[in-house]
Write a protein that holds these residues in place. Structure first.
Motif, PDB file in Angstrom:
ATOM      1  N   ARG A  95       0.851  -1.173   0.000  1.00 41.41           N
ATOM      2  CA  ARG A  95       0.000   0.000   0.000  1.00 41.41           C
ATOM      3  C   ARG A  95       0.888   1.225   0.000  1.00 41.41           C
ATOM      4  NH1 ARG A  95      -5.418   1.816  -0.338  1.00 41.41           N
ATOM      5  NH2 ARG A  95      -5.918  -0.366   0.022  1.00 41.41           N
ATOM      6  N   LEU A  96       0.665   2.063  -0.967  1.00 38.73           N
ATOM      7  CA  LEU A  96       1.387   3.324  -1.058  1.00 38.73           C
ATOM      8  C   LEU A  96       0.821   4.296  -0.034  1.00 38.73           C
ATOM      9  CD1 LEU A  96       3.561   4.689  -2.830  1.00 38.73           C
ATOM     10  CD2 LEU A  96       1.696   5.542  -4.240  1.00 38.73           C
ATOM     11  N   VAL A  97       1.692   4.960   0.709  1.00 38.97           N
ATOM     12  CA  VAL A  97       1.263   5.983   1.660  1.00 38.97           C
ATOM     13  C   VAL A  97       1.372   7.356   1.010  1.00 38.97           C
ATOM     14  CG1 VAL A  97       1.741   7.105   3.872  1.00 38.97           C
ATOM     15  CG2 VAL A  97       1.921   4.626   3.664  1.00 38.97           C
ATOM     16  N   PHE A  98       2.482   7.577   0.297  1.00 39.62           N
ATOM     17  CA  PHE A  98       2.697   8.881  -0.331  1.00 39.62           C
ATOM     18  C   PHE A  98       3.681   8.748  -1.475  1.00 39.62           C
ATOM     19  CE2 PHE A  98       5.094  12.837  -0.783  1.00 39.62           C
ATOM     20  CZ  PHE A  98       4.065  13.731  -1.001  1.00 39.62           C
ATOM     21  N   ASN A 125       7.936  11.057  -8.289  1.00 45.85           N
ATOM     22  CA  ASN A 125       7.980   9.857  -7.440  1.00 45.85           C
ATOM     23  C   ASN A 125       8.969   9.953  -6.287  1.00 45.85           C
ATOM     24  OD1 ASN A 125       6.065   8.678  -9.110  1.00 45.85           O
ATOM     25  ND2 ASN A 125       7.620   7.789 -10.432  1.00 45.85           N
ATOM     26  N   GLN A 126       9.335  11.175  -5.893  1.00 45.38           N
ATOM     27  CA  GLN A 126      10.291  11.348  -4.797  1.00 45.38           C
ATOM     28  C   GLN A 126       9.749  12.317  -3.768  1.00 45.38           C
ATOM     29  OE1 GLN A 126      14.180  12.297  -6.246  1.00 45.38           O
ATOM     30  NE2 GLN A 126      14.268  10.530  -7.574  1.00 45.38           N
ATOM     31  N   TRP A 157      15.380 -13.631  -5.684  1.00 51.32           N
ATOM     32  CA  TRP A 157      15.481 -12.871  -6.926  1.00 51.32           C
ATOM     33  C   TRP A 157      16.651 -11.904  -6.901  1.00 51.32           C
ATOM     34  CZ3 TRP A 157      11.997 -11.892  -3.083  1.00 51.32           C
ATOM     35  CH2 TRP A 157      12.030 -10.619  -2.522  1.00 51.32           C
ATOM     36  N   ARG A 158      17.049 -11.445  -8.073  1.00 51.70           N
ATOM     37  CA  ARG A 158      18.071 -10.406  -8.239  1.00 51.70           C
ATOM     38  C   ARG A 158      17.419  -9.058  -8.015  1.00 51.70           C
ATOM     39  NH1 ARG A 158      23.008 -10.511  -8.177  1.00 51.70           N
ATOM     40  NH2 ARG A 158      23.103  -8.686  -9.484  1.00 51.70           N
ATOM     41  N   LEU A 159      18.198  -8.107  -7.511  1.00 45.87           N
ATOM     42  CA  LEU A 159      17.679  -6.757  -7.378  1.00 45.87           C
ATOM     43  C   LEU A 159      18.776  -5.726  -7.505  1.00 45.87           C
ATOM     44  CD1 LEU A 159      16.833  -5.674  -3.771  1.00 45.87           C
ATOM     45  CD2 LEU A 159      17.986  -7.793  -4.208  1.00 45.87           C
ATOM     46  N   SER A 160      18.360  -4.548  -7.904  1.00 46.78           N
ATOM     47  CA  SER A 160      19.235  -3.389  -8.024  1.00 46.78           C
ATOM     48  C   SER A 160      18.452  -2.202  -7.493  1.00 46.78           C
ATOM     49  CB  SER A 160      19.624  -3.172  -9.491  1.00 46.78           C
ATOM     50  OG  SER A 160      20.423  -2.028  -9.609  1.00 46.78           O
ATOM     51  N   ILE A 161      18.986  -1.531  -6.498  1.00 47.83           N
ATOM     52  CA  ILE A 161      18.284  -0.428  -5.841  1.00 47.83           C
ATOM     53  C   ILE A 161      18.594   0.875  -6.585  1.00 47.83           C
ATOM     54  CG2 ILE A 161      17.961   0.805  -3.663  1.00 47.83           C
ATOM     55  CD1 ILE A 161      17.205  -2.170  -3.437  1.00 47.83           C
ATOM     56  N   PRO A 162      17.577   1.501  -7.221  1.00 51.31           N
ATOM     57  CA  PRO A 162      17.825   2.688  -8.042  1.00 51.31           C
ATOM     58  C   PRO A 162      18.021   3.980  -7.249  1.00 51.31           C
ATOM     59  CG  PRO A 162      15.503   2.149  -8.085  1.00 51.31           C
ATOM     60  CD  PRO A 162      16.190   1.059  -7.295  1.00 51.31           C
ATOM     61  N   ARG A 163      17.404   4.060  -6.049  1.00 49.92           N
ATOM     62  CA  ARG A 163      17.506   5.258  -5.200  1.00 49.92           C
ATOM     63  C   ARG A 163      17.738   4.804  -3.769  1.00 49.92           C
ATOM     64  NH1 ARG A 163      11.825   7.992  -6.112  1.00 49.92           N
ATOM     65  NH2 ARG A 163      11.192   5.838  -6.156  1.00 49.92           N
ATOM     66  N   LEU A 211      11.579   5.497  -0.279  1.00 54.73           N
ATOM     67  CA  LEU A 211      12.548   5.730  -1.358  1.00 54.73           C
ATOM     68  C   LEU A 211      12.795   7.224  -1.438  1.00 54.73           C
ATOM     69  CD1 LEU A 211      10.945   3.430  -4.037  1.00 54.73           C
ATOM     70  CD2 LEU A 211      13.242   3.147  -3.121  1.00 54.73           C
ATOM     71  N   ALA A 212      14.060   7.614  -1.496  1.00 53.22           N
ATOM     72  CA  ALA A 212      14.376   9.050  -1.566  1.00 53.22           C
ATOM     73  C   ALA A 212      15.127   9.371  -2.841  1.00 53.22           C
ATOM     74  CB  ALA A 212      15.210   9.443  -0.362  1.00 53.22           C
TER      75      ALA A 212
END
Length: 120
Positions: free
Chosen positions: A40-43, A48-49, A62-68, A119-120
């Motif tokens: 659930r998105l809060v804000f 998107n920042q 799974w594989r992951l890459s954190i963009p921010r 996410l920032a």
């Protein structure tokens, strides 16, 4: 109760047990199992920042890459994150992690986890 549009401070009550979640589908880049995400998105701010919300994920790897930069407060479940550099981060309820932008590796969810994130 969810309040995200009519409040000066978007919020979710009882975030650790809140059950009115949206199915976000299968986790991409699966290596093992079929992890499914919901949340659930809060804000979500301009461009998107920042973005904040609740994320729940079922077991799998799974594989992951954190963009921010991503701040995570794990409130349920267990998982292991392994960076491409060999660092191992084991998470369980009560663990807080700041994944810096560019972090790459993989995640193995052992027990369905719940994460309050930003996410920032």
């Amino acid at each position: 109760m969810v309040e995200t549009t009519n409040s000066s401070a978007p919020h979710i009550y009882e975030a650790t047990t809140f059950s009115d979640l949206v199915d976000w589908g299968s986790q991409p880049d699966s290596l093992e199992g079929q992890s499914n995400s919901s949340g659930r998105l809060v804000f979500k701010g301009p461009n998107n920042q920042p973005e904040s919300g609740i994320w729940v994920c079922t077991p799998g790897r799974w594989r992951l890459s954190i963009p921010r930069d991503e701040f995570c407060h794990f409130v349920a479940g267990r998982a292991v994150y392994r960076s491409d550099d060999g660092e191992v981060i084991e998470v369980e309820a009560g663990t807080v992690v700041l994944f810096r932008a560019g972090w790459t590796g993989e995640c193995t969810v052992i027990e369905t986890m719940r994460n309050i994130y930003m996410l920032a």
